[in-house]
Design a protein around this motif. Structure first.
Motif, short mmCIF file in Angstrom:
data_model
loop_
_atom_site.label_atom_id
_atom_site.label_comp_id
_atom_site.label_asym_id
_atom_site.label_seq_id
_atom_site.Cartn_x
_atom_site.Cartn_y
_atom_site.Cartn_z
N THR A 1 0.98 -1.10 0.08
CA THR A 1 -0.06 0.06 -0.05
C THR A 1 0.89 1.42 -0.07
OG1 THR A 1 -0.06 0.05 2.40
CG2 THR A 1 -1.85 -1.11 1.30
N GLN A 2 1.97 1.43 0.34
CA GLN A 2 2.80 2.19 0.58
C GLN A 2 3.38 2.62 -0.92
OE1 GLN A 2 6.93 1.29 1.09
NE2 GLN A 2 7.29 3.02 2.69
N PHE A 3 3.27 4.19 -1.16
CA PHE A 3 3.83 4.62 -2.50
C PHE A 3 5.14 3.97 -3.13
CE2 PHE A 3 0.59 7.81 -1.42
CZ PHE A 3 -0.34 7.67 -2.57
N GLN A 4 5.81 3.96 -2.27
CA GLN A 4 7.27 3.53 -2.63
C GLN A 4 7.39 2.09 -2.86
OE1 GLN A 4 9.79 5.54 -3.67
NE2 GLN A 4 11.07 3.65 -3.81
N ALA A 5 6.71 1.29 -2.30
CA ALA A 5 6.63 -0.34 -2.28
C ALA A 5 5.95 -0.40 -3.87
CB ALA A 5 5.96 -0.93 -1.46
N VAL A 6 4.92 0.19 -3.89
CA VAL A 6 4.11 0.02 -5.19
C VAL A 6 4.92 0.43 -6.39
CG1 VAL A 6 2.13 1.01 -6.37
CG2 VAL A 6 1.90 0.34 -4.13
N ASN A 7 5.53 1.75 -6.56
CA ASN A 7 6.50 2.18 -7.62
C ASN A 7 7.59 1.01 -7.87
OD1 ASN A 7 4.90 4.37 -7.94
ND2 ASN A 7 6.36 5.74 -6.53
N THR B 1 -5.18 11.31 16.01
CA THR B 1 -5.03 11.41 14.70
C THR B 1 -3.75 10.91 14.21
OG1 THR B 1 -6.53 13.23 14.63
CG2 THR B 1 -5.20 13.02 12.70
N ILE B 2 -3.56 10.04 13.24
CA ILE B 2 -2.03 9.68 12.81
C ILE B 2 -1.83 10.37 11.62
CG2 ILE B 2 -2.29 7.32 14.06
CD1 ILE B 2 -2.76 6.10 11.14
N VAL B 3 -0.43 10.64 11.42
CA VAL B 3 0.10 11.45 10.62
C VAL B 3 1.30 10.78 10.04
CG1 VAL B 3 0.88 13.77 9.78
CG2 VAL B 3 -0.79 13.63 11.69
N SER B 4 1.41 10.50 8.93
CA SER B 4 2.70 9.81 8.01
C SER B 4 3.77 10.94 7.95
CB SER B 4 2.40 9.36 6.88
OG SER B 4 3.65 8.74 6.13
N GLN B 5 5.10 10.75 8.43
CA GLN B 5 6.16 11.43 8.04
C GLN B 5 7.17 10.84 7.03
OE1 GLN B 5 7.63 14.07 11.60
NE2 GLN B 5 7.53 12.06 12.50
N GLU C 1 6.70 7.54 11.41
CA GLU C 1 7.30 7.23 10.17
C GLU C 1 6.60 6.28 9.13
OE1 GLU C 1 8.82 4.37 8.93
OE2 GLU C 1 8.32 2.92 10.61
N SER C 2 6.94 6.17 8.03
CA SER C 2 5.91 5.78 7.04
C SER C 2 5.46 4.26 7.42
CB SER C 2 6.58 5.92 5.66
OG SER C 2 6.05 5.14 4.53
N GLY C 3 6.26 3.46 7.74
CA GLY C 3 6.27 1.84 7.91
C GLY C 3 5.18 1.91 9.16
N ALA C 4 5.42 2.86 10.14
CA ALA C 4 4.63 2.52 11.47
C ALA C 4 3.20 2.97 11.00
CB ALA C 4 5.20 3.35 12.57
N PHE C 5 3.29 4.04 10.03
CA PHE C 5 1.92 4.74 9.91
C PHE C 5 1.07 3.56 9.11
CE2 PHE C 5 -0.88 6.47 6.87
CZ PHE C 5 -1.43 7.56 7.31
N VAL C 6 1.63 2.90 8.22
CA VAL C 6 0.94 1.95 7.37
C VAL C 6 0.45 0.86 8.25
CG1 VAL C 6 1.39 0.09 5.65
CG2 VAL C 6 2.28 2.33 5.15
N ASP C 7 1.44 0.20 9.17
CA ASP C 7 1.03 -1.03 10.22
C ASP C 7 -0.43 -0.29 10.96
OD1 ASP C 7 3.01 -2.33 9.18
OD2 ASP C 7 4.47 -1.75 10.95
N ARG C 8 -0.13 0.97 11.36
CA ARG C 8 -1.44 1.31 12.30
C ARG C 8 -2.57 1.52 11.27
NH1 ARG C 8 -0.22 4.93 16.73
NH2 ARG C 8 -2.64 5.36 16.88
N TRP C 9 -2.34 1.83 10.04
CA TRP C 9 -3.49 2.24 9.30
C TRP C 9 -4.30 0.70 8.87
CZ3 TRP C 9 -4.25 1.01 4.03
CH2 TRP C 9 -5.36 1.74 3.40
N ILE C 10 -3.21 -0.16 8.24
CA ILE C 10 -3.88 -1.56 7.93
C ILE C 10 -4.69 -2.08 9.20
CG2 ILE C 10 -3.21 -3.69 7.61
CD1 ILE C 10 -3.30 -2.13 5.09
#
Length: 527
Positions: free
Chosen positions: A72-78, A372-376, A406-415
């Protein structure tokens, strides 16, 4: 705010060529194109581009996974989009074209799709791609235990059968006008039936124009040209995604020639990157900035609280503050053929008095506190957006407690749907069911993340899949957008641009409105 004269805009006219018909069953029932493997018109004649060369792309974060079905992370998808192949593809105009399936047929009742696969395609490890891999891939994506992020896009698939080595028959429970566009995402990558998730998280094995070469965690991931690729071979020998967390350092590396390409979402950074040896191209995006609300948690379960948030936000101020005004206020659907009217919502303009009235009707104590979670790091404007939203909503009586991750932690919380609200940048798609069906239907595999569903939305999404008339589908998805806005399921904010900075010796790369880097396969250096 007008675009900088130092940047080259890629007009919305490109997106305007997308038609609903290109995404429907009827239009795709007889798909045939050349075996070129894609390739848009280059900004330099292909004859002027020398084969070979090593491209370094500066990125701010490392991919959080190398497993395409969960990316789901943009960098991984790219990264993964250049390694793996899909049954269908999207061209530079976001129109569906053949991929690993060179053609397909649809039965008169729309319930059977027969894919005819390309012959002679191999995975990077040399093994042959065939119908057994398609059956394995689609069935595994459908398996709930896989936790594939695109599982809901196959919700109408009943069976997948290998007719022979190059023919696959897919039986549907009802017609699915979104199927072919949805199959074009890397979350629907075709994997070898011999590979496991553990294998692929270490050594990706795809059929794309590039093959995995090497990874140094938190530093770089390198790809090499796949000489066995079924389409036109890539010109570049290698592509390295080099992790440089600070965007100003990426700019310095571009100007020094150590990095030849980068994609920014901050217009101020883009302006500093442009120079004598670096060109910046501005591309409008389908991705959308949004404040996601979990309507199943705490005070957000009250629709009046959600509507108070929606009415308490000045989207133009947010756009001006976070992105220097470069973008457009948006409703839920950003696809050109189905684009939502941002004025068709409660409080199209900020209305603090009305927001406070909604809050007074809610059965909650004030001030209302929303975690509220925010990605850095994944995109540049996130923290500025969050701080501006916080300041605006405090005037209403709503406090956003910001948790910057940080991005990875944000994705984990989001999922895990472990948030009250999330300041997010979500990828848009040309097909609205693929964009939102997995979020806002009751059985959508990301519905827990979305935090909202209703029987009315379930019925509307079902109607949208079965309709093939362009005007009818547009009306259905207008109703979807209206329901989402009237219930403030989320709060949609704005769409922006990406700014692709390239060294002037690099040509042939075509930025896309969905953010894909798939045209690295046509990029090369001038001799």
């Amino acid at each position: 705010m007008p675009a900088s004269p130092r940047r080259t805009p890629l007009s919305w006219i490109v997106l305007g060529t997308v038609t609903v018909a290109s995404l429907t069953l009827a239009a795709c029932s007889d798909a045939n194109t050349s075996d070129s493997g894609g390739g848009a018109e280059s900004d330099a004649d292909a004859a002027d581009l020398a084969p070979g060369g090593d491209l370094v792309i500066g990125v701010t974060s490392d991919p959080d996974t190398l497993y395409p079905w969960r990316a789901t992370q943009f960098q991984a998808v790219n990264v993964l989009g250049n390694i793996y192949g899909t049954l269908t593809e999207l061209d530079e105009n976001l129109e569906v074209t053949p991929g690993l399936a060179e053609s397909w047929d649809v039965s008169d009742d729309g319930l059977t799709v027969t894919f005819h696969l390309r012959e002679g395609v191999t995975f990077a490890d040399g093994s042959t791609f065939g119908s057994e891999d398609v059956v394995h891939s689609l069935e595994t994506i459908l398996d709930e235990e896989t936790a594939a992020v695109a599982r809901s896009s196959l919700a109408r698939v009943e069976t997948v059968t290998a007719v022979d080595e190059t023919t696959v028959e897919v039986a549907l429970s009802s017609p699915d006008a979104s199927l072919f566009a949805n199959l074009a995402t890397v979350n629907m990558a075709m994997l070898s039936s011999d590979d496991t998730e553990d294998d692929l998280n270490t050594t990706p094995n795809g059929t794309g124009p590039f093959a995995f070469d090497e990874r140094v965690p938190n530093q770089s991931i390198s790809l090499a040209r796949n000489d066995a690729y079924w389409g036109d071979p890539a010109l570049l020998d290698t592509v390295e995604f080099r992790v440089i967390p600070d965007e100003s350092s990426i700019v310095s590396s571009l100007q020094a020639g150590n990095v030849q390409m980068a994609v920014f979402d901050d217009p101020l950074v883009a302006d500093t990157a442009a120079g004598a040896d670096v060109t910046v191209t501005e591309t409008p995006q389908l991705s959308y900035h949004v404040l996601q609300l979990n309507a199943r948690r705490g005070p957000l379960s009250d629709v009046n609280v959600r509507l108070a948030i929606q009415c308490g936000i000045d989207r133009q101020q947010l756009l001006d503050t976070a992105a220097l005004g470069e973008g457009e206020i948006t409703g839920p659907i950003t696809s050109p053929a189905y684009r939502s009217d941002p004025n068709a919502r409660p409080c199209p303009e900020r209305d603090v008095e009305r927001a406070q009235e909604y809050l007074a009707q809610a059965d909650v104590e004030t001030p209302v506190v929303i975690e509220t979670i925010v990605s850095q790091g994944e995109y540049a404007t996130s923290v500025n957006e969050a701080q501006n939203l916080k300041a605006q909503l405090e005037e209403v009586g709503i406090v956003l407690e910001l948790d910057q991750l940080e991005s990875g932690a944000f994705v984990d919380r989001w999922i895990a749907a472990d948030f009250d609200a999330a300041v997010a940048l979500n990828g848009g798609r040309p097909e609205p069911d693929g964009m939102y069906g997995r979020y806002f239907t009751s059985d959508g595999n990301l519905n827990e993340v979305a935090g909202y569903s209703s029987p009315e939305l379930d019925e509307l999404f079902a109607q949208g899949l079965q309709a093939t008339d362009e005007d009818e589908r547009k009306g259905i998805y207008d109703d979807v957008a209206r329901h989402l806005e009237d219930n403030a399921a989320w709060v949609w904010l704005f769409t922006g641009y990406t700014y692709t900075a390239t060294h002037n010796t690099l040509h042939g790369f075509v930025p896309m409105a969905n953010g894909s880097l798939q045209y690295l396969r046509t990029a090369g250096f001038t001799g």
